[in-house]
Design a protein around this motif. Structure first.
Motif: not given
Lengths: 137, 777
Positions: A128, A130-132, B671, B762-763, B766-767, B776-777
């Motif tokens: 997630x 990495x994707x974001x 990251x 977290x998901x 982020x989303x 986009x998703x």
């Protein structure tokens, strides 16, 4: 930047790490290892793979949405926890049978659940991120 | 037979839970087919009704429960049989009735789901033999009725009414819980059968007042007694079948039932009599009075329900044989006519589109069957022969007249309330059913013949039962004397008859009817007067006051929550650390034992020192570093240093875990870090100093804790146990792992659940993108 040597090594190394992780998982009950450690090692393999190839390749490699892996792990652990209740024992009672000299039991199943969950969790989080953050794309 | 009844109750619960599955199969027959279960239960109960001998209760132990004290055991005696028959009988009729009434509504699955669960909860409530189980069923009725009242949840009003009902009844539920626990502690048992068998009565006990107050609040909230009565008129925002059910036999009557159940243990004291008679009398009067000023048919009925509930509470408060008998009969009477009238109101509403008594008129001609059922119910409500209502009212007057010390108060109040009941009955009859010259007959959507039988069956059946029982009240003798035995804990012979002879009570009745008709004739001035008074009391409009109270409470709570939950991570951390430090520091100073014993020290090992020095340097570097990346990597060095230390001291599993976790963490950190802006000094020097002080203090505290831990043995250490049992019972040599997955598997289960939640968090973080929902998703 494409580095064919690194790519070859990493894609081989993934199998090594996952295999080693499984090895640690199953021997974990008697010697250092266990579900949690194994899970992190397997996930680290995927992490390495992801750093080199990108998160989408990781998802292709494991084929399943990591969230489902995570859920499966929790489910397995939970089933292991409640299965003694079928026999009228309190939940989480360890139940063992010995097959060909190897004792198998619900704690092992529980450990497998932990393993699956840890793999799913770490893979889910880093794919997630990495994707974001458009890492490697 | 009694086992069958209990199994059927369980079956009702099961069917309720199965509704989402069943409804697609049964389609529009859902209501009618599901109605068969309560009817089956009703048949079983009817059989018991005729065969239950005097002074016996049938006990059924299911052997199922949450605690040893909280077993789901059931009892079938006269009292629960009377209530159970009303609940199941009317429940079946209501289900059949809703089949047509709800046909056009969306969300019927939800409707049946909650209605049937509600029915099951109510049945459990009346049949249970355990006070704690009674509490659980009591709360279940509150919760399911919340969903039923708020059925039209897309409208503001039903939502508010439902919330109000829930908050008020839940307040009562809490009181009931406390009361039940106190009773159980005083008596040593929660089982009604044992309490009855012991003849337990704690009226003289010092805690009686508290228990009584709690029970009183529970009853007053559930049974809509003044000053909690206001939620009941609001509850008629529900679809009519639900109103019919809630008002007639269930929900509000749960309070009445509780009073009757507890009467042998608590009844008859001064507090009991005073509080119940006063509140009951007041509620009875207020309800009847306000019903005169209403125009909406359902609202009229809601206020008469309040009045009826007040009557029952008052009768139970009087606590004489005659009054308890009257209360029981009146419960049956009220259930029959109120259920019928609500269903009639629903039919009229469906068929004409209005419930306003000013607009309705001449229905006797256009809808004769409905009207006759309605008129019979009205007769019962006004207490006229030959309905059961007449007997009920006679008994009530009888009980009031026989109450020597209080008859000066209760008789006038009761007569006044009944006069208004008569007046409102006549008014409804005159306005709705009679053909009138001034008012044009209202057009119907369907001819009455076109309405399905199960729609009309409800009110007709209830009216006929009321009529039949009125003609032959002798049928009720046995069951009443059984119920009386358990309510009054003494043997009572009951002989009911329609004709009591020409006496004082009959005179009162005649006077009531005449006065009622008089009020009806003077309805204009009386209506105006009531209107004025309602306007005046609207200044103290209780539902609004209640809403304001809740609103203020929420604002208050919100303000203070904001103060505590300010959303600044640094202050949370400061609070957490300082609080922990103070608490643990206090304990540390308080604890006995030394800090350090030089003789125990092992020789200094150079490689350990080296690791420590490197880690310490890494920490210093992290603190003073100007680059985020460098800081994080140096933190990683600290992590590895700790892992190496673990390894030196033989904790291989810990070391591996630490290494791996540190590695993965590093990668993920890097990251994320990559995308953050450069370091900026956001904090002042002062706050940095403060943070440093706290950090150092916490570090010192941890050091002291570790040093001290060596000398404090609160419990026998269990590491020996783990070491011994690990291989013998856990089949593993790796103690750490055996602890993780076997000895302490519950902890692990909790931890992995937290891990899963963290991943989900977290998901979402982020989303989740509120600005751009279709990302986009």
């Amino acid at each position: 930047m494409k580095n064919i040597v690194l790519e070859r090594i990493v894609s081989l190394f993934l199998y090594v790490m996952v295999g080693f992780a499984l090895f640690l998982l199953f021997r974990g009950h008697s010697r250092p290892g266990g579900g949690f450690i194994g899970g992190i090692i397997a996930a680290a393999g995927f992490l390495l793979y992801g750093i080199v190839f990108g998160s989408e390749k990781v998802l292709e490699k494991i084929k399943v949405d990591p969230r489902y892996i995570l859920g499966t792990g929790l489910l397995v652990a939970f089933l292991a926890a409640i299965s003694p209740m079928m026999l009228g024992k309190p939940p989480l009672t360890g139940m063992w049978i010995t097959l060909a000299g190897i004792p198998l039991g619900t704690p092992l199943l529980f450990d497998i659940g932990v393993f699956i969950l840890v793999v799913g969790m770490i893979v889910s989080i880093f794919t997630n991120i990495m994707d974001v953050l458009k890492w490697n794309s | 037979m009694e086992q069958l009844a209990i199994i059927l109750i369980g079956f009702i619960f099961l069917m309720g839970l199965m509704v989402p599955v069943l409804r697609p199969i049964l389609k529009s027959y859902t209501g009618r087919i599901l109605a068969l279960i309560p009817f089956a239960l009703f048949a079983v109960l009817t059989f018991m009704f005729f065969t239950l001998p005097d002074q016996t209760a049938r006990l059924v132990d299911t052997g199922f429960g949450f605690l040893p004290e909280m077993q789901f055991s059931f009892r079938i005696d006269g009292l629960s049989l009377i209530f159970g028959m009303m609940v199941s009988g009317i429940g079946g009729l209501v289900l059949g009735y809703s089949s047509f009434y709800m046909a056009k509504y969306a969300g019927r699955t939800k409707f049946y789901f909650f209605l049937i669960l509600f029915m099951g909860a109510m049945l459990g409530l009346v049949f249970t033999d355990n006070l704690l189980a009674l509490f659980i069923f009591w709360e279940l009725t509150s919760i399911t009725s919340f969903f039923l009242i708020g059925f039209d949840h897309d409208k503001e009003k039903p939502r508010q009414a439902a919330l109000q009902a829930l908050l008020i009844t839940a307040l009562g539920g809490l009181c009931l819980l406390f009361a039940v626990i106190m009773i159980g502690n005083l008596a040593g048992t929660f089982r009604l059968s044992e309490l009855y068998a012991q003849g337990f009565h704690f009226g003289a006990h010092s805690q009686y007042q508290t228990v009584f107050l709690l029970i009183f609040v529970a009853v007053a909230t559930k049974s809509a007694q003044f000053p909690f009565h206001f939620w009941l008129p609001g509850a008629m925002n529900a679809p009519t079948p639900i109103s019919a059910y809630l008002h007639s036999a269930t929900m509000v009557n749960a309070g009445i039932f509780l009073l009757l159940r507890l009467n042998p243990m608590m009844g008859g004291t001064i507090a009991w009599k005073g509080a119940l008679i006063l509140t009951g009398g007041l509620t009875m009067f207020i309800g009847a009075f306000f019903s005169l000023g209403q125009k909406d048919l359902k609202r009229i009925l809601a206020f008469t329900t309040i009045s009826a509930l007040g009557t029952m509470v008052m009768l139970i408060g009087m606590n004489t044989t005659a009054s308890i008998k009257a209360a029981l009969i009146f419960f049956i009477v009220h259930g029959l006519y109120k259920g019928g009238l609500f269903m009639v109101a629903g039919i009229i509403d469906k068929n004409t589109g209005t419930r306003d008594i000013d607009k309705l008129g001449g229905l006797l001609k256009s809808m004769p069957v409905t009207s006759i059922a309605g008129i019979l119910a009205l007769l019962s409500m006004s207490g006229l022969p030959p309905m059961l209502g007449f007997i009920g009212k006679e008994l009530i007057y009888d009980a009031k007249v026989q109450m020597p010390e209080l008859s000066w108060l209760v008789v006038p109040l009761g007569v006044a309330a009944n006069m208004m009941m008569v007046a409102i009955s006549v008014l409804v009859f005159y306005e709705i059913f009679l053909p009138r010259k001034k008012k044009p007959a209202i057009p119907l959507k369907h001819k009455e013949k076109e309405l399905p039988g199960n729609f009309l069956a409800g009110p007709v059946a209830l009216a006929l039962v009321g009529l039949g029982l009125g003609m032959t009240p002798g049928w009720l003798n046995n069951i009443l004397s059984n119920a009386m035995y358990y309510v009054q804990s003494q043997t009572v012979e009951v002989h009911l008859a329609l004709w009591h002879g020409f006496n004082q009570v009959l005179l009162l009745s005649i006077f009531t009817v005449i006065m009622g008709v008089l009020i009806f004739i003077l309805r204009r001035p009386v209506g105006n007067l009531v209107g004025l008074i309602i306007q005046w009391t609207d200044q103290y409009h209780l539902p609004e006051k209640f809403n304001n109270l809740i609103g203020n409470y929420l604002t208050f709570a919100g303000k203070h929550t904001n103060r505590i939950q300010h959303g600044y991570h640094r202050y949370y951390l400061i609070t957490f650390f300082v609080a922990t430090m103070l608490l643990i520091g206090y304990q540390l100073i308080d604890a006995n034992g030394g800090w350090f014993q030089p003789s125990e020290g092992s020789p200094v090992r150079m490689h350990v020192v080296l690791v420590l020095v490197v880690s310490a340097m890494a920490i210093l570097f992290a603190v003073f570093s100007k680059s985020r990346l460098a800081a994080i990597i140096s933190m990683g060095v600290v992590g590895y240093g700790v892992a190496v230390l673990y390894m030196f001291y033989g904790a291989i599993d810990l070391a591996i875990t630490q290494f791996l976790a540190e590695t993965v963490l590093m990668v993920i950190f890097v990251m994320v870090i990559y995308h953050l802006p450069h370091f900026a000094v956001l904090s002042t020097k002062k706050s940095r100093l403060r943070d440093a002080a706290i950090a150092i203090a916490v570090g010192i505290m941890m050091t002291l804790v570790v040093l001290k831990a060596r000398f404090i043995n609160l419990e026998e250490p269990i590491s020996q146990f783990f070491a011994e049992k690990s291989f013998l019972e856990g089949y593993g040599r790796n103690i750490v792992n055996v602890i993780l997955v076997d000895f302490r598997a519950l902890d692990t289960l909790g931890e992995i659940t937290v891990l899963a939640l963290a991943a989900a968090g977290v998901f979402t973080l982020l989303r989740f993108n509120p600005l751009n929902k279709k990302s986009d998703r």
